[in-house]
Every structure is written in structure tokens, then in C-alpha cells.
Design a protein around this motif. Sequence first.
Motif, PDB file in Angstrom:
ATOM      1  N   PRO A   1     115.053  29.084  59.540  1.00 31.37           N
ATOM      2  CA  PRO A   1     113.970  28.488  60.319  1.00 31.37           C
ATOM      3  C   PRO A   1     114.414  27.583  61.451  1.00 31.37           C
ATOM      4  O   PRO A   1     113.636  27.280  62.345  1.00 31.37           O
ATOM      5  CB  PRO A   1     113.221  27.675  59.270  1.00 31.37           C
ATOM      6  CG  PRO A   1     114.302  27.255  58.322  1.00 31.37           C
ATOM      7  CD  PRO A   1     115.311  28.377  58.294  1.00 31.37           C
ATOM      8  N   ALA A   2     115.695  27.119  61.406  1.00 34.28           N
ATOM      9  CA  ALA A   2     116.149  26.075  62.336  1.00 34.28           C
ATOM     10  C   ALA A   2     115.155  24.914  62.282  1.00 34.28           C
ATOM     11  O   ALA A   2     114.660  24.572  61.209  1.00 34.28           O
ATOM     12  CB  ALA A   2     116.330  26.644  63.738  1.00 34.28           C
TER      13      ALA A   2
ATOM     14  N   THR B   1     116.279  26.024  67.213  1.00 35.18           N
ATOM     15  CA  THR B   1     117.424  26.682  67.849  1.00 35.18           C
ATOM     16  C   THR B   1     118.707  26.372  67.089  1.00 35.18           C
ATOM     17  O   THR B   1     119.049  25.208  66.867  1.00 35.18           O
ATOM     18  CB  THR B   1     117.603  26.214  69.308  1.00 35.18           C
ATOM     19  OG1 THR B   1     116.392  26.419  70.038  1.00 35.18           O
ATOM     20  CG2 THR B   1     118.725  26.980  69.985  1.00 35.18           C
ATOM     21  N   LEU B   2     119.377  27.410  66.662  1.00 32.19           N
ATOM     22  CA  LEU B   2     120.752  27.350  66.186  1.00 32.19           C
ATOM     23  C   LEU B   2     121.468  28.515  66.865  1.00 32.19           C
ATOM     24  O   LEU B   2     120.819  29.398  67.444  1.00 32.19           O
ATOM     25  CB  LEU B   2     120.820  27.520  64.665  1.00 32.19           C
ATOM     26  CG  LEU B   2     120.245  26.385  63.798  1.00 32.19           C
ATOM     27  CD1 LEU B   2     120.201  26.815  62.331  1.00 32.19           C
ATOM     28  CD2 LEU B   2     121.077  25.116  63.948  1.00 32.19           C
ATOM     29  N   SER B   3     122.774  28.544  66.797  1.00 30.73           N
ATOM     30  CA  SER B   3     123.489  29.664  67.395  1.00 30.73           C
ATOM     31  C   SER B   3     123.026  30.972  66.756  1.00 30.73           C
ATOM     32  O   SER B   3     123.129  31.163  65.542  1.00 30.73           O
ATOM     33  CB  SER B   3     125.000  29.486  67.183  1.00 30.73           C
ATOM     34  OG  SER B   3     125.704  30.590  67.706  1.00 30.73           O
ATOM     35  N   GLY B   4     122.455  31.872  67.581  1.00 32.98           N
ATOM     36  CA  GLY B   4     121.964  33.148  67.085  1.00 32.98           C
ATOM     37  C   GLY B   4     120.589  33.099  66.466  1.00 32.98           C
ATOM     38  O   GLY B   4     120.094  34.123  65.997  1.00 32.98           O
ATOM     39  N   VAL B   5     119.963  31.925  66.466  1.00 25.88           N
ATOM     40  CA  VAL B   5     118.638  31.764  65.854  1.00 25.88           C
ATOM     41  C   VAL B   5     117.703  31.082  66.845  1.00 25.88           C
ATOM     42  O   VAL B   5     118.037  30.025  67.401  1.00 25.88           O
ATOM     43  CB  VAL B   5     118.709  30.918  64.567  1.00 25.88           C
ATOM     44  CG1 VAL B   5     117.307  30.681  64.001  1.00 25.88           C
ATOM     45  CG2 VAL B   5     119.598  31.593  63.532  1.00 25.88           C
ATOM     46  N   ASN B   6     116.541  31.673  67.062  1.00 24.05           N
ATOM     47  CA  ASN B   6     115.511  31.074  67.918  1.00 24.05           C
ATOM     48  C   ASN B   6     114.160  31.264  67.247  1.00 24.05           C
ATOM     49  O   ASN B   6     113.774  32.388  66.915  1.00 24.05           O
ATOM     50  CB  ASN B   6     115.504  31.710  69.309  1.00 24.05           C
ATOM     51  CG  ASN B   6     116.772  31.413  70.073  1.00 24.05           C
ATOM     52  OD1 ASN B   6     117.708  32.202  70.049  1.00 24.05           O
ATOM     53  ND2 ASN B   6     116.828  30.269  70.720  1.00 24.05           N
ATOM     54  N   THR B   7     113.442  30.160  67.043  1.00 21.61           N
ATOM     55  CA  THR B   7     112.161  30.208  66.356  1.00 21.61           C
ATOM     56  C   THR B   7     111.124  29.379  67.097  1.00 21.61           C
ATOM     57  O   THR B   7     111.457  28.485  67.883  1.00 21.61           O
ATOM     58  CB  THR B   7     112.286  29.684  64.914  1.00 21.61           C
ATOM     59  OG1 THR B   7     112.768  28.319  64.943  1.00 21.61           O
ATOM     60  CG2 THR B   7     113.269  30.518  64.111  1.00 21.61           C
ATOM     61  N   LEU B   8     109.868  29.682  66.837  1.00 19.89           N
ATOM     62  CA  LEU B   8     108.761  28.951  67.448  1.00 19.89           C
ATOM     63  C   LEU B   8     107.560  29.092  66.524  1.00 19.89           C
ATOM     64  O   LEU B   8     107.186  30.205  66.152  1.00 19.89           O
ATOM     65  CB  LEU B   8     108.444  29.514  68.834  1.00 19.89           C
ATOM     66  CG  LEU B   8     107.458  28.730  69.714  1.00 19.89           C
ATOM     67  CD1 LEU B   8     108.020  27.361  70.072  1.00 19.89           C
ATOM     68  CD2 LEU B   8     107.144  29.515  70.983  1.00 19.89           C
TER      69      LEU B   8
ATOM     70  N   PHE C   1     100.672  30.502  64.394  1.00 22.70           N
ATOM     71  CA  PHE C   1     101.679  31.557  64.523  1.00 22.70           C
ATOM     72  C   PHE C   1     103.052  31.045  64.141  1.00 22.70           C
ATOM     73  O   PHE C   1     103.334  29.846  64.214  1.00 22.70           O
ATOM     74  CB  PHE C   1     101.721  32.078  65.972  1.00 22.70           C
ATOM     75  CG  PHE C   1     102.196  31.049  66.968  1.00 22.70           C
ATOM     76  CD1 PHE C   1     103.544  30.922  67.274  1.00 22.70           C
ATOM     77  CD2 PHE C   1     101.296  30.183  67.583  1.00 22.70           C
ATOM     78  CE1 PHE C   1     103.996  29.966  68.183  1.00 22.70           C
ATOM     79  CE2 PHE C   1     101.729  29.232  68.486  1.00 22.70           C
ATOM     80  CZ  PHE C   1     103.084  29.119  68.779  1.00 22.70           C
ATOM     81  N   ALA C   2     103.902  31.957  63.729  1.00 17.31           N
ATOM     82  CA  ALA C   2     105.315  31.664  63.491  1.00 17.31           C
ATOM     83  C   ALA C   2     106.114  32.875  63.905  1.00 17.31           C
ATOM     84  O   ALA C   2     105.864  33.992  63.430  1.00 17.31           O
ATOM     85  CB  ALA C   2     105.567  31.330  62.026  1.00 17.31           C
ATOM     86  N   LEU C   3     107.071  32.666  64.802  1.00 18.45           N
ATOM     87  CA  LEU C   3     107.943  33.727  65.308  1.00 18.45           C
ATOM     88  C   LEU C   3     109.381  33.302  65.048  1.00 18.45           C
ATOM     89  O   LEU C   3     109.802  32.239  65.503  1.00 18.45           O
ATOM     90  CB  LEU C   3     107.714  33.927  66.814  1.00 18.45           C
ATOM     91  CG  LEU C   3     106.273  34.124  67.267  1.00 18.45           C
ATOM     92  CD1 LEU C   3     106.182  34.114  68.788  1.00 18.45           C
ATOM     93  CD2 LEU C   3     105.708  35.428  66.712  1.00 18.45           C
ATOM     94  N   MET C   4     110.135  34.132  64.329  1.00 20.50           N
ATOM     95  CA  MET C   4     111.467  33.727  63.886  1.00 20.50           C
ATOM     96  C   MET C   4     112.459  34.861  64.106  1.00 20.50           C
ATOM     97  O   MET C   4     112.418  35.888  63.422  1.00 20.50           O
ATOM     98  CB  MET C   4     111.409  33.322  62.415  1.00 20.50           C
ATOM     99  CG  MET C   4     110.285  32.328  62.125  1.00 20.50           C
ATOM    100  SD  MET C   4     110.026  31.941  60.382  1.00 20.50           S
ATOM    101  CE  MET C   4     111.383  30.810  60.092  1.00 20.50           C
ATOM    102  N   ALA C   5     113.367  34.651  65.071  1.00 19.58           N
ATOM    103  CA  ALA C   5     114.387  35.654  65.395  1.00 19.58           C
ATOM    104  C   ALA C   5     115.748  35.107  64.985  1.00 19.58           C
ATOM    105  O   ALA C   5     116.132  34.009  65.403  1.00 19.58           O
ATOM    106  CB  ALA C   5     114.366  35.962  66.888  1.00 19.58           C
ATOM    107  N   SER C   6     116.467  35.869  64.180  1.00 16.86           N
ATOM    108  CA  SER C   6     117.751  35.372  63.678  1.00 16.86           C
ATOM    109  C   SER C   6     118.923  36.269  64.049  1.00 16.86           C
ATOM    110  O   SER C   6     119.964  36.226  63.408  1.00 16.86           O
ATOM    111  CB  SER C   6     117.687  35.212  62.152  1.00 16.86           C
ATOM    112  OG  SER C   6     117.336  36.428  61.533  1.00 16.86           O
TER     113      SER C   6
ATOM    114  N   ALA D   1     116.111  34.612  74.702  1.00 13.69           N
ATOM    115  CA  ALA D   1     115.320  34.657  73.469  1.00 13.69           C
ATOM    116  C   ALA D   1     114.122  33.708  73.553  1.00 13.69           C
ATOM    117  O   ALA D   1     113.006  34.059  73.143  1.00 13.69           O
ATOM    118  CB  ALA D   1     116.186  34.301  72.272  1.00 13.69           C
ATOM    119  N   LYS D   2     114.327  32.519  74.088  1.00 13.03           N
ATOM    120  CA  LYS D   2     113.219  31.567  74.231  1.00 13.03           C
ATOM    121  C   LYS D   2     112.140  32.129  75.146  1.00 13.03           C
ATOM    122  O   LYS D   2     110.944  32.020  74.864  1.00 13.03           O
ATOM    123  CB  LYS D   2     113.740  30.245  74.778  1.00 13.03           C
ATOM    124  CG  LYS D   2     114.602  29.461  73.800  1.00 13.03           C
ATOM    125  CD  LYS D   2     115.169  28.205  74.445  1.00 13.03           C
ATOM    126  CE  LYS D   2     116.089  27.463  73.496  1.00 13.03           C
ATOM    127  NZ  LYS D   2     116.673  26.255  74.116  1.00 13.03           N
TER     128      LYS D   2
END
Length: 469
Positions: free
Chosen positions: A104-105, A418-425, A439-444, A452-453
Motif C-alpha cells: 500500500p505504501a 510511493t515506494l520504489s516500484g510502487v505507486n498508489t492513490l 476509490f483505491a488504485l494500487m500498482a506494484s 505511473a502517477k
Amino acid sequence: MAAGVVLVVLAVVGLVVRPGPVDGWLSAESAAPSRAAATPDPKPTPVLAAVAARGEVPSAVAVKEALDPLIGAAALGDNVHASVVDVASQELLYSRDAEVPTTPASTTKLLTAVTALAARGPAYRLATRAVAGTSPGEVVIVGGGDPTLAINAKGQFPGAARLDKLAAQVRKAMGDTPITKVTVDISLFTGPETAIGWDSEDISPLGQVARIQALMTNAGRITPVHNEHGGDPRFADPALAAGRAFAKLLDVPAEKVGKGKAPATADAAASAPAAGSAPGRELGRVESPPLVQILDWMLQQSDNTLAEAVARQVPLAAGREASFDGTSEAMVQKLRDLGLNGDEADLYDGSGLSRHNGISPALLVQTLSLAAGGTKPELSAMFDGLPVAGWSGTLRTRFVTPRPNRTAQGVVRAKTGTLSGVNTLAGVLVTKDGRVLAFALMASGTSDAGAAKSALDKVVARLVACGCS
């Protein structure tokens, strides 16, 4: 859902507008003082304006058609989890691996905010105390878990409790008794001071977080300033640094500062002449701003140290151990107490800095919906601190390019991660038809954080612009 509840939801979330006078209020220099007006001041144009309940519930089929191409963007990689819910009707509009926990960052901070508010309430304050030690002239400063504590008026957090004010109280209470020693008591927090999954460089030199101790100043920062980009170096031992700063205010040499425990509280009926020296006697106390204000700073700046300190309040309120493990267990239990699926949260910290954390998009959306729904008004205080697209915090410069993304400015409140390789909102928005969506959008599996942002922003902006009914 009844129309009255819908209106509560909309009023909580609201629209953010940029009225003409606002920029002037925020940027203009102070004018010369003038006499009080003979008539009442005019009511300012609101920065937050409630929206009227209108529009049909969006169609899940239409939402899927609108979002699938965007969520499949190469910039988000091939591991994207997502959930979208209409808050008023609780209808699920979009789901993609929504019940599967993923990294989740900093969207972890949403759970931290909600569980802390549920455990303590928005008005709760954190106290830093000073008591008399066991030896003559010894003063013990007792950490109460307030990460916003300042040394003096130049602290990072406006209105924070201050060591110089505490020192003045101690001097008065001690009277003619010389102060010869300062002991630092940080026993309120227990266990390791860093979490599993943290990189040592996150503490120094990057300064993304401090060692989590019950006493610190300016969230452990060496210099009381927050840098949005880059790091804020922290003290290797924030509690000892704070103790030495306190000792300096009492004219006690740094070598006379050490760690220990405060004696048991003295009997309140103890005689007055012994008031300054009776072991355990409280000599002074300063209190933090209300918890809701600390949460505002935590969410706006995505401050990891504030998040960890605030999260500790959940186990403390339950009478449990305020360690990383105790905090994680207490947070999950509090989620269950709120009727949420705590099983979809695997927590190692309260900030989201640990890569071992796992939270499902469904749980984040359920949490946001509960906070926005009006049935738990104490939880709605969280929304004041959530960054607003194009306006504040970590979303201040988001939703700018490409141009269609700007439709979301002022109508999206969300927490970034935000973590390296992870972007969430994850957050809430108001569609063009006046529907409030969570909403929840989670790309890992991302490789370019900037791309990505922007891709995540496109998804959210499409939700805003799409009536999808």
C-alpha cells in the motif's frame, strides 16, 4: 440510502473551489492594523463548498468500459489492484483483484488515521510531562508520544507544545532547589524502534522517518523543516537529543542527561514544602494540538514519523503494548470493531514505509466509505487532512498534465503512496453528476514513478468526468 444521509456524505466530502479572493488572502502581506469595524465582518467565500445530491448511481458496466483501458496502461505495470464504490448506495462499481492485499505504501496512513480517531477521538491531546526524580535536583522528562513537540517558537508544527514552556514550569516548581540532572523516560513505547521492512537509509541520511521513541522534537528532525523532495535528516537518538535540548533550557550540562524511568507518582497529599523534590511529583506539563491537527499534518505531508507515533495511540487506548507488533494487532482489531474486514490488512507499521505491509483496495475503499458515510462523525475529521488535487499537500502539483486531468482539480481528496516500484492513490471524489465515489488504485510493478502517477491521475480524472450512468 435516505436523502438526508446522502447530504451528510456530500457535505463531509464537498467540493474545493478557488474563489478569487483566496489567493490574495494567502499571499498578500499583512496590512497595517486598523480600528475594529462598526459592522460585522462579511462572511468569507467558502473554500470548501458542499455539493447538492443529484445524479443517478453510475453504471458498473459503464465504469468498467471507461477505466479498463486506463488501468491497463503500460506505465502502471501488470500488477494493478483497484476498487471503486459509490458511497451513498455502497454499490461496487469497479473491482480488479480488489480483495487481494498488495503493497500500500503511504495509503497505509488512511488506516492509521481512522483507527486513531476511533480509538482516541479528534480532540485528544498528547502530554509531555516533567516530574521530580529520585535524587535531589533530578528532573525526569516523560515522553508522552507527541512527535510534534518543539524546542521553542521556531518548531516545525504551528501551535505545538514547547520545551521552553515546560522548562519555565519546572523552574517555578523547583523553586530554590538546584536542578542538577535530567533523565529521559521513553518507556511509553516498547520493543524495536524501527520496523521490519525499513531500509536503514530511510532514517539517515534520507530522513524519511525517525527511530520511533516516545519523546522527540519536530518529528525527530535535526532541522525543523519539511522538504517535499529529498530527505529530512533525523537524530540518531531523537529522545536523547530532546532531553539535551530540555537540559540546556534548565542550564544542565549535556553530560548530566541520561535515560531512565520516572518514579511512581507522589501522593497528592504530600506536604507543600516538599513539592519541588518529592519523587514523582509533577513539575510541569505541556500538551500537543488536538489529534485531528496532527493527523492533518501527517496526511498532508505524508509524514512517516507522525504516522508511527499516532498509530501507537491505538494500542495505548486499548491498554496494549505500544510496540510495532502491538500497534499492528491493535489497528487490525480496531478495524474489525468498526465492522471492516481487518483480515485484508497485514501490517508491519503505521506509515506504509515497510514493504512487508499488505492492504487490499477493498479495505481502503470500505474505510473511506465508512468515514464519509455520516454514521461515524468522528472519523470524518480525516478528510480535512487529505491532500486536495491541484490544491494542497502531496497532490498540490498533481492532476496538471495532460490537460484532461485538470478536471479533477479541487474535487478529489486522496492519499498518495510511493515506494520504489510502487505507486498508489486512494481517496474520494465527486463526479460531474454529483456522486461521491471512494476509490483505491494500487500498482506494484511500476518502473517510472512520474509516468505511473500521471497514469493514476488519468484514471481518477476519468471517474470525475464520467457520468457513467
